[in-house]
Motif scaffolding. Sequence first.
Motif, PDB file in Angstrom:
ATOM      1  N   SER A  88       0.824  -1.207   0.000  1.00  6.39           N
ATOM      2  CA  SER A  88       0.000   0.000   0.000  1.00  6.39           C
ATOM      3  C   SER A  88       0.860   1.260   0.000  1.00  6.39           C
ATOM      4  N   MET A  89       1.958   1.247   0.767  1.00 11.45           N
ATOM      5  CA  MET A  89       2.855   2.407   0.801  1.00 11.45           C
ATOM      6  C   MET A  89       3.499   2.630  -0.559  1.00 11.45           C
ATOM      7  N   SER A  90       3.865   1.538  -1.210  1.00 12.97           N
ATOM      8  CA  SER A  90       4.465   1.654  -2.539  1.00 12.97           C
ATOM      9  C   SER A  90       3.449   2.167  -3.557  1.00 12.97           C
ATOM     10  N   LYS A  91       2.231   1.686  -3.436  1.00 10.90           N
ATOM     11  CA  LYS A  91       1.179   2.073  -4.388  1.00 10.90           C
ATOM     12  C   LYS A  91       0.794   3.546  -4.247  1.00 10.90           C
ATOM     13  N   PHE A  92       0.585   3.994  -3.016  1.00  9.47           N
ATOM     14  CA  PHE A  92       0.091   5.363  -2.789  1.00  9.47           C
ATOM     15  C   PHE A  92       1.203   6.408  -2.738  1.00  9.47           C
ATOM     16  N   GLY A  93       2.428   5.967  -2.468  1.00 13.67           N
ATOM     17  CA  GLY A  93       3.538   6.913  -2.420  1.00 13.67           C
ATOM     18  C   GLY A  93       3.317   8.014  -1.393  1.00 13.67           C
ATOM     19  N   GLN A  94       3.462   9.263  -1.828  1.00 10.34           N
ATOM     20  CA  GLN A  94       3.296  10.412  -0.933  1.00 10.34           C
ATOM     21  C   GLN A  94       1.861  10.546  -0.424  1.00 10.34           C
ATOM     22  N   ASN A  95       0.919   9.896  -1.086  1.00  4.28           N
ATOM     23  CA  ASN A  95      -0.488   9.993  -0.687  1.00  4.28           C
ATOM     24  C   ASN A  95      -0.872   8.952   0.374  1.00  4.28           C
ATOM     25  N   TRP A  96       0.123   8.145   0.795  1.00  4.58           N
ATOM     26  CA  TRP A  96      -0.153   7.172   1.856  1.00  4.58           C
ATOM     27  C   TRP A  96      -0.049   7.894   3.195  1.00  4.58           C
ATOM     28  N   ASN A  97      -1.189   8.180   3.818  1.00  2.00           N
ATOM     29  CA  ASN A  97      -1.154   9.000   5.032  1.00  2.00           C
ATOM     30  C   ASN A  97      -2.221   8.641   6.071  1.00  2.00           C
ATOM     31  N   PRO A  98      -2.444   7.340   6.351  1.00  4.47           N
ATOM     32  CA  PRO A  98      -3.389   7.023   7.440  1.00  4.47           C
ATOM     33  C   PRO A  98      -2.821   7.485   8.776  1.00  4.47           C
ATOM     34  N   SER A  99      -3.692   7.873   9.694  1.00  3.54           N
ATOM     35  CA  SER A  99      -3.243   8.276  11.021  1.00  3.54           C
ATOM     36  C   SER A  99      -2.716   7.062  11.773  1.00  3.54           C
TER      37      SER A  99
END
Length: 429
Positions: A88-99
Motif C-alpha cells: 500500500s505504501m508503494s502504491k500510494f507513495g506520498q499519498n499514503w497518510n493514514p493516522s
Amino acid sequence: MPGAMEKFLSEGKGRGLLAQKDFRVGELLFTCPAYTHVLTVNERGNHCELCFARKEGLAKCGRCKLAFYCNVTCQKTDWPMHKLECSSMSKFGQNWNPSETVRLVARILVKQKMHPEKTPSEELLTVSEFESHLDKLDNEKRELIESDIAALLHFYSKHFDFPDRADLIELFAKVNCNGFTIEDEELSHLGSAIFPSVALMNHSCCPNVIVTYKGTTAEVRAVMEISPGEEIFTSYIDLLYPTEDRQDRLRDSYFFMCDCRECATKAKDKEKLEITKYGEPPKPEVIKDMIKYARNIIEEFRRAKHYKTPSELLEICELSLDKMGSTFEDNNVYMLHMMYQAMGVCLYMQDWDGALRYGQKIIKPYSKHYPAYSLNVASMWLKLGRLYMGLAHHNAGAKALRKALAIMEVAHGKDHPYVFEIQKELEEK
C-alpha cells in the motif's frame, strides 16, 4: 505479578488495580508487552519497526524500502503486520497518510484474527473488555471516527474483510480511550501502542506509579511507597496544568472527572497561576481574560505547527510571552507552556543558545509544579545537559545529566538502555 496485585471494582471508577504487597519507590510492579504497535512515520530509519531499537545501519524492507529493521529476525517477525502496509505504501507513495490510530486499528483486526485466544499482554484486561464510552461521544468525535473508518477502508481494503460499521466505530472509540503513545527519553514521539493490562489502571493527578517503555514493552514502577490494599494509580495526562485545565482534558478525552486529593484541594493552583508582582496587582477580570487568551494561544499554536514556518512559530511564542508577561510571572504554567514550545522551535532551528535560555527558565518551576520523578522534569534536565555539553559548558552539563539520571533510575529502572546511554555521556565528558 501473581499475588502482587489484583483486579477489583474501584468505587466510582469501574475496574481498577489493587496492590497486594508493599512496593518501594522505584520497584517494578509489572511489565506488559504491546498487544500491537506502530512506529511513527517520522522515525522510520532511526528505529526498528518491530522492537523500536534505536541504532544506525538498520536494514530496509526490500519491497517498500520504507520500513527498517535490526536484522532478518525482526523483519520476519514483523511481516504479518508490515504486509498490511508494504504494498500500500508503494502504491500510494506520498499519498499514503493514514493516522497512527488507523494503522493501530488495522493491526488489532489482524491480531484478533491471528490470535483469538488471550495474549500475554491481556493478563489483567483484554482488548474486548475496553470501555468505548460510545454513548458519550459528541458529533465532532463521531465525525473523526467516521473519517478514520474511511481511511481504513481506503488504505487497507485488500487485506481483510472488515467487521460491520457499528463494530468498527466501537473499536475506534476503544482505541481512542485506551491507546498509549510511546516516547523516548526526551519525550519525542516514537509511536502508538495498545497495552491492555496497563489500561486497567485508573487515573489520579497524584499517581503512585509511572509507565515507561523499554522498546515496545511497558514497564510500571512505583513513584511512591505503596501498601497492600492501596489502589494503583497512574496519570493519563500532563500534570503541569491547574485543576480546571486538567479536568477539561480528562472530561474531553476520557469522559470522567478526577476526585483525587490534588483536584479536591487545588493546592498547587495558586503557584501554577502566579500573577506578576510588579506594579499594581491585576484586577480579577484582567486575570480571567489573560487565562482565556493563554488557553486560546496554546490551541492556536498547536494548529499553527502544521502550516507555519519555524520563524513564524517562534514569533507567536515571543509575542504571546510578551503579552502574558504583563499579567503572569515567568513560573506561571501558561508562560512555561509557551517557553517550552519556543525551546522546541529553537532546537529544530539549531539555535542552541536560544534553546538553552528557554530551558534555564523552565527547569526550576518545572521541578516545583510536577510530582517527584516526573518524566517531564527528567527530559528537561536531559535536554539542558546535552545543550550545555554541546556548547562546551561541561560542568553544568554533567550536573544536569546527573539530575536527569537520578529521576530516570527510578522511573525507567537502573538497567534501562536510556540510563546506560546517559551514564556513557557522563563518562565521556
